[in-house]
Design an enzyme around this catalytic site. Structure first.
Site, short mmCIF file in Angstrom:
data_model
loop_
_atom_site.label_atom_id
_atom_site.label_comp_id
_atom_site.label_asym_id
_atom_site.label_seq_id
_atom_site.Cartn_x
_atom_site.Cartn_y
_atom_site.Cartn_z
N SER A 275 16.52 -2.13 15.79
CA SER A 275 17.24 -0.86 15.65
C SER A 275 16.36 0.31 16.10
CB SER A 275 17.72 -0.66 14.20
OG SER A 275 16.64 -0.34 13.35
N ASP B 99 0.86 -1.17 0.00
CA ASP B 99 0.00 0.00 0.00
C ASP B 99 0.91 1.24 0.00
OD1 ASP B 99 -1.65 2.11 0.62
OD2 ASP B 99 -2.64 1.12 2.32
N HIS C 174 18.19 12.65 14.31
CA HIS C 174 18.63 11.78 13.23
C HIS C 174 17.37 11.16 12.61
CE1 HIS C 174 20.34 8.70 10.85
NE2 HIS C 174 19.96 7.72 11.63
N LYS D 122 8.25 8.46 16.58
CA LYS D 122 8.32 7.63 17.80
C LYS D 122 9.21 8.31 18.85
CE LYS D 122 8.29 3.38 15.04
NZ LYS D 122 6.98 2.80 15.11
N CYS E 48 25.61 6.40 11.70
CA CYS E 48 25.08 7.72 11.32
C CYS E 48 25.52 8.85 12.25
CB CYS E 48 23.56 7.68 11.26
SG CYS E 48 22.94 6.40 10.17
N ASN F 169 17.22 8.26 3.55
CA ASN F 169 18.23 8.28 4.60
C ASN F 169 19.60 8.66 4.02
OD1 ASN F 169 19.67 7.89 6.94
ND2 ASN F 169 19.13 5.75 7.20
N SER G 56 23.87 3.58 14.79
CA SER G 56 23.67 2.19 15.21
C SER G 56 24.98 1.64 15.75
CB SER G 56 23.23 1.34 14.03
OG SER G 56 21.93 1.72 13.64
N GLU H 224 29.61 6.03 6.31
CA GLU H 224 29.58 4.59 6.58
C GLU H 224 29.50 3.84 5.25
OE1 GLU H 224 25.97 3.23 8.68
OE2 GLU H 224 25.45 5.34 8.87
N THR I 229 14.07 2.58 2.72
CA THR I 229 14.57 3.81 3.38
C THR I 229 15.91 4.25 2.82
OG1 THR I 229 15.74 2.59 5.12
CG2 THR I 229 13.43 3.10 5.55
N1 COA Z 1 -0.82 2.85 6.00
C1 COA Z 1 -0.23 3.52 7.02
N2 COA Z 1 0.84 3.03 7.73
C2 COA Z 1 1.32 1.82 7.39
C3 COA Z 1 0.74 1.07 6.34
C4 COA Z 1 -0.37 1.62 5.63
N3 COA Z 1 -0.96 0.98 4.64
N4 COA Z 1 1.43 -0.09 6.24
C5 COA Z 1 2.40 -0.07 7.19
N5 COA Z 1 2.33 1.10 7.89
C6 COA Z 1 3.19 1.54 8.98
C7 COA Z 1 3.46 0.46 10.01
O1 COA Z 1 2.43 0.40 10.98
C8 COA Z 1 4.79 0.95 10.60
O2 COA Z 1 4.56 2.04 11.49
P1 COA Z 1 4.69 1.81 13.07
O3 COA Z 1 6.08 1.29 13.31
O4 COA Z 1 4.50 3.18 13.62
O5 COA Z 1 3.65 0.83 13.45
C9 COA Z 1 5.49 1.56 9.38
O6 COA Z 1 4.47 1.84 8.42
C10 COA Z 1 6.51 0.62 8.72
O7 COA Z 1 5.85 -0.58 8.42
P2 COA Z 1 6.50 -1.97 8.79
O8 COA Z 1 5.57 -3.06 8.42
O9 COA Z 1 7.02 -1.95 10.21
O10 COA Z 1 7.73 -1.94 7.78
P3 COA Z 1 8.86 -2.98 7.55
O11 COA Z 1 8.65 -4.25 8.30
O12 COA Z 1 9.00 -3.08 6.08
O13 COA Z 1 10.20 -2.33 8.17
C11 COA Z 1 11.83 -0.86 9.06
C12 COA Z 1 10.37 -1.01 8.62
C13 COA Z 1 12.05 0.55 9.58
C14 COA Z 1 12.15 -1.85 10.17
C15 COA Z 1 12.75 -1.13 7.82
O14 COA Z 1 12.49 -0.16 6.85
C16 COA Z 1 14.23 -1.13 8.15
O15 COA Z 1 14.79 -2.15 8.51
N6 COA Z 1 14.90 0.04 7.95
C17 COA Z 1 16.34 0.16 8.15
C18 COA Z 1 16.76 0.29 9.59
C19 COA Z 1 16.45 1.63 10.19
O16 COA Z 1 16.36 2.62 9.51
N7 COA Z 1 16.32 1.66 11.52
C20 COA Z 1 16.01 2.87 12.25
C21 COA Z 1 16.92 3.14 13.38
S1 COA Z 1 18.50 3.64 12.84
#
Ligand code: COA
Length: 445
Positions: free
Chosen positions: A211, A31, A244, A253, A120, A328, A364, A83, A163
């Site tokens: 993370s 979506d 960041h 969050k 980062c 990012n 990280s 990095e 990302t």
């Molecule tokens: N409409 C609105 N929101 C939606 C949605 C929709 N149709 N589908 C999913 N979402 C939301 C989810 O609820 C989630 O939000 P929440 O965490 O507030 O609940 C968000 O979108 C991401 O969805 P999710 O299913 O968790 O995504 P994912 O499993 O593909 O992974 C990360 C998300 C961030 C874990 C992934 O992108 C990642 O590994 N990124 C790299 C690491 C990173 O940047 N870490 C951050 C700290 S440095």
């Protein structure tokens, strides 16, 4: 005491973009709102075939030097944070200096050069190095060029693929800066974590969900540590709070946690108690599980209050505007957040001189750092001179198939040939390999 901080900033975005809701989501069967609403991203930036961390860093630095009328003699350090380095010995800063020496009279032989690594947060650590060097009086009247440059690519199919991003932020750090003065007070939250790492590999091993938890835990420690030297923080104290931003949803969050922490024991907490109840305290619960559940409910209710929403709209949301369009930039990302905030202030005509920012960096592995910044008198001229919009608008819009080719081109194990999508114009470009496997660069008029 002499004020030390950031005098000028320039950015360089990778010249390609991937439309996440429009191009990426349909291919993934997602979506589009997962990207726009969940992660908070519209587009990612990618480097064209002739771009890499050196060209993006050198081009941002060149643009900054031209705008500020700087010559190599004005610069006593070149610190690069990344990095995405491709060499375990020779630092990216030497390549950047080599590029800049192609277009300036004089050289950087007098300049101390290095490369900082801590995921980062390394960009902020490089700022610290520059700050400390100037405060120690070792700079001989010169400033430091700090460059945060990254190509944030994930393995195809990794959750982090959503990302990605690529770009560089160049900052000139001096005495009596025109943009922001950095505080002496700092807070740290640092622990041995395995949330995201690249053990001699290009693409990261990531535990994405973990993370997020580590980011929040370390950021909270850093805030408490900062307050132990700077005193308790209050939401009204800071005009903006740039964090960041690996993706804007992460900041959403962090912001609610930060707000809860800052209102504790203030009249805001008391006023909100009538609406959403008292902030749960651990001593009020026999079991930690019950306390955690009560905290979660309180946070949900808190994030729905007008007080929180208004604060978020003013202090946090404006810090995310550039990140939403580029993804990012790893080491550069918190510095883009500061830039976005000050651009918002300039657009609204807010008088920011003397006002404060609270800046939250994270890397990280893991470490968070928090410090305050005071906006300098000349901030608005500086911000208005930076070209952001036209750089973003000029990017070539990739189809999904083209994105796949670009990913392969920048995959160190593949390095496939790729016809560029854009034409270089007054910039440094990657120009092939030298006899010792070094990367070579030229300036294209
Ligand atoms: N409409 C609105 N929101 C939606 C949605 C929709 N149709 N589908 C999913 N979402 C939301 C989810 O609820 C989630 O939000 P929440 O965490 O507030 O609940 C968000 O979108 C991401 O969805 P999710 O299913 O968790 O995504 P994912 O499993 O593909 O992974 C990360 C998300 C961030 C874990 C992934 O992108 C990642 O590994 N990124 C790299 C690491 C990173 O940047 N870490 C951050 C700290 S440095």
């Amino acid at each position: 005491m002499t004020a030390v901080g950031i005098d000028a900033v320039e950015i360089w975005t990778g010249k390609l973009k991937l439309d996440l809701p429009g191009t990426f989501a349909p291919e993934k069967g997602d979506d589009p709102e997962k990207y726009t609403k969940g992660l908070g991203l519209n587009n990612s930036s990618f480097p064209d075939a002739y771009e890499d961390i050196v060209t993006m860093g050198a081009n941002a630095a060149h643009r900054l030097m031209e705008r500020k009328g700087l010559s190599p003699d004005d610069i006593g350090r070149i610190d690069v944070a990344t990095e995405s380095a491709f060499d375990n010995s020779k630092p990216v800063s030497t390549y950047v200096a080599g590029c800049l020496e192609q277009v300036y009279d004089g050289d950087f032989h007098h300049a101390n050069k290095g490369e900082r690594k801590f995921a980062c947060i390394a960009g902020t650590q490089s700022l610290d190095d520059a700050y400390n060097w100037i405060k120690a009086g070792r700079n001989r009247g010169r400033g430091a060029l700090v460059i945060a440059t990254d190509t944030a690519l994930y393995a195809r199919g990794d959750a982090g693929e959503a990302t990605q991003g690529a770009g560089a932020v160049a900052m000139y750090v001096t005495e009596d800066p025109d943009l922001v003065e950095l505080s002496t007070h700092q807070g740290y939250g640092s622990a041995d974590e395995t949330d995201f790492l690249k053990p001699n590999q290009q693409f990261p091993s990531v535990d994405g969900k973990r993370s997020i938890q580590v980011y929040l835990a370390r950021m909270r420690e850093a805030l408490e540590d900062f307050e132990s030297v700077a005193g308790a923080s209050h939401p009204d104290q800071y005009e903006y709070i740039p964090f960041h931003t690996p993706f804007p949803g992460m900041v959403r969050k962090a912001a609610v946690l930060g707000y809860r922490h800052m209102i504790r024991g203030t009249p805001i907490e008391e006023e909100l108690a009538a609406e959403i109840g008292e902030l749960p305290r651990p001593e009020g619960f026999a079991e930690d599980e019950d306390y955690q559940e009560a905290i979660r409910e309180y946070m949900d209710a808190l994030s729905d209050t007008d007080a929180y929403r208004e604060w978020y709209a003013e202090a946090i949301e404006p810090t995310l505007s550039v990140s939403r369009e580029v993804g990012n930039w790893y080491t550069g990302s918190v510095h883009l957040a500061r830039l976005s905030a000050l651009r918002d202030a300039a657009e609204k005509g807010t008088d920011m001189a003397g006002k404060k920012l609270l800046v939250g960096s994270y890397g990280s592995g893991a470490q968070a750092e928090i410090h305050a910044e005071t906006v300098a008198d000349e901030w608005d001229e500086e911000i208005e001179a930076i070209d952001v919009e036209s750089q973003l608008d000029r990017r070539y819009d990739l189809s999904f198939e083209e994105y796949e080719e670009v990913h392969d081109r920048h995959n160190h194990e593949k390095q496939t040939e790729l016809e560029p999508f854009t034409t270089p114009d007054g910039e440094f470009v990657f120009d092939g390999w030298g006899r010792m496997n070094e990367r070579k660069y030229t300036y294209v008029e």
